[in-house]
Design a protein around this motif. Structure first.
Motif, PDB file in Angstrom:
ATOM      1  N   ALA A  99       0.832  -1.213   0.000  1.00 25.57           N
ATOM      2  CA  ALA A  99       0.000   0.000   0.000  1.00 25.57           C
ATOM      3  C   ALA A  99       0.863   1.257   0.000  1.00 25.57           C
ATOM      4  O   ALA A  99       0.566   2.227  -0.710  1.00 25.57           O
ATOM      5  N   ALA A 100       1.930   1.249   0.769  1.00 21.19           N
ATOM      6  CA  ALA A 100       2.830   2.410   0.799  1.00 21.19           C
ATOM      7  C   ALA A 100       3.504   2.602  -0.554  1.00 21.19           C
ATOM      8  O   ALA A 100       3.623   3.724  -1.056  1.00 21.19           O
ATOM      9  N   MET A 102       2.354   1.540  -3.526  1.00 21.53           N
ATOM     10  CA  MET A 102       1.352   1.945  -4.518  1.00 21.53           C
ATOM     11  C   MET A 102       0.962   3.409  -4.324  1.00 21.53           C
ATOM     12  O   MET A 102       0.805   4.137  -5.316  1.00 21.53           O
ATOM     13  N   SER A 103       0.830   3.852  -3.104  1.00 22.15           N
ATOM     14  CA  SER A 103       0.489   5.263  -2.852  1.00 22.15           C
ATOM     15  C   SER A 103       1.559   6.182  -3.419  1.00 22.15           C
ATOM     16  O   SER A 103       1.256   7.188  -4.072  1.00 22.15           O
ATOM     17  N   GLU A 104       2.813   5.841  -3.189  1.00 16.39           N
ATOM     18  CA  GLU A 104       3.927   6.643  -3.708  1.00 16.39           C
ATOM     19  C   GLU A 104       3.960   6.608  -5.232  1.00 16.39           C
ATOM     20  O   GLU A 104       4.143   7.638  -5.892  1.00 16.39           O
ATOM     21  N   LEU A 106       1.454   5.976  -7.366  1.00 11.24           N
ATOM     22  CA  LEU A 106       0.326   6.695  -7.955  1.00 11.24           C
ATOM     23  C   LEU A 106       0.469   8.204  -7.800  1.00 11.24           C
ATOM     24  O   LEU A 106       0.076   8.962  -8.694  1.00 11.24           O
ATOM     25  N   ALA A 107       1.038   8.654  -6.698  1.00 10.06           N
ATOM     26  CA  ALA A 107       1.287  10.095  -6.523  1.00 10.06           C
ATOM     27  C   ALA A 107       2.237  10.597  -7.602  1.00 10.06           C
ATOM     28  O   ALA A 107       2.073  11.698  -8.136  1.00 10.06           O
ATOM     29  N   SER A 133      -8.649  -2.247  -4.462  1.00 10.84           N
ATOM     30  CA  SER A 133      -8.745  -1.308  -3.331  1.00 10.84           C
ATOM     31  C   SER A 133      -8.110   0.041  -3.664  1.00 10.84           C
ATOM     32  O   SER A 133      -8.390   1.044  -3.008  1.00 10.84           O
ATOM     33  N   PHE A 134      -7.273   0.081  -4.696  1.00 12.56           N
ATOM     34  CA  PHE A 134      -6.663   1.318  -5.159  1.00 12.56           C
ATOM     35  C   PHE A 134      -7.358   1.872  -6.402  1.00 12.56           C
ATOM     36  O   PHE A 134      -6.828   2.754  -7.076  1.00 12.56           O
ATOM     37  N   ARG A 150      -6.720   2.135 -14.021  1.00 11.32           N
ATOM     38  CA  ARG A 150      -7.179   3.167 -13.092  1.00 11.32           C
ATOM     39  C   ARG A 150      -6.955   4.515 -13.737  1.00 11.32           C
ATOM     40  O   ARG A 150      -5.828   4.848 -14.156  1.00 11.32           O
TER      41      ARG A 150
END
Length: 153
Positions: A99-100, A102-104, A106-107, A133-134, A150
């Motif tokens: 999750a960390a 993927m968040s980075e 996608l940002a 979930s993303f 996405r």
């Protein structure tokens, strides 16, 4: 946990981490262990070199002791950020590493592409749920893999 970008100078550690991942979860990668073992040192350098901003990004997650526990990469092609090379060591799964990463990723991707795309093995339900979930949704099937998309905004 710390997320860092990989550079060409990280090629050797990246190679070793990738080989370990292929040994542990060969079904999760498009390449095979035998193919990867044949690659030259220069090909590893070139791969990380191609993933420099804005063409792509290569990320690594490190635990509190600095050990590599996960990786994720993306390459931009025709306005699409293709996510690949997702791997988290078994001991760190379920702990927020993916999750960390993927968040980075996608940002970063929002500034470089209009959509994020990926392939996931159809039988890997856990990974598919993670991507969903993303905000990734299935858009097709490519052999044994589901293509997911996405929209980035």
């Amino acid at each position: 946990m710390r997320i860092a970008r990989l550079g060409v100078e990280d090629w050797s550690a990246f190679r070793d981490f990738r080989i370990d991942g292929l040994r542990e979860s060969p079904e999760s990668f498009a390449s095979t262990l035998s193919d990867v073992l044949l690659r030259t040192d220069q090909s590893w350098r070139d791969q990380l070199g191609r993933l420099r901003d804005p063409q792509g990004i290569a990320l690594i997650a490190c635990d509190a002791d600095g050990a590599w526990v996960g990786t994720m990469r993306a390459a931009v092609t025709d306005g699409q950020a293709w996510v690949h090379g997702v791997y988290v060591v078994p001991a760190a799964r379920g702990g927020g590493v993916a999750a960390a990463l993927m968040s980075e990723l996608l940002a970063w991707a929002v500034d470089h592409a209009s959509v994020a795309m990926l392939h996931v093995v159809e039988s890997n339900v856990r990974a598919r749920r993670f991507y969903e979930s993303f905000g990734f949704t299935p858009v097709g099937v490519d052999g044994r893999e589901i293509e997911m998309r996405r929209v980035l905004s």
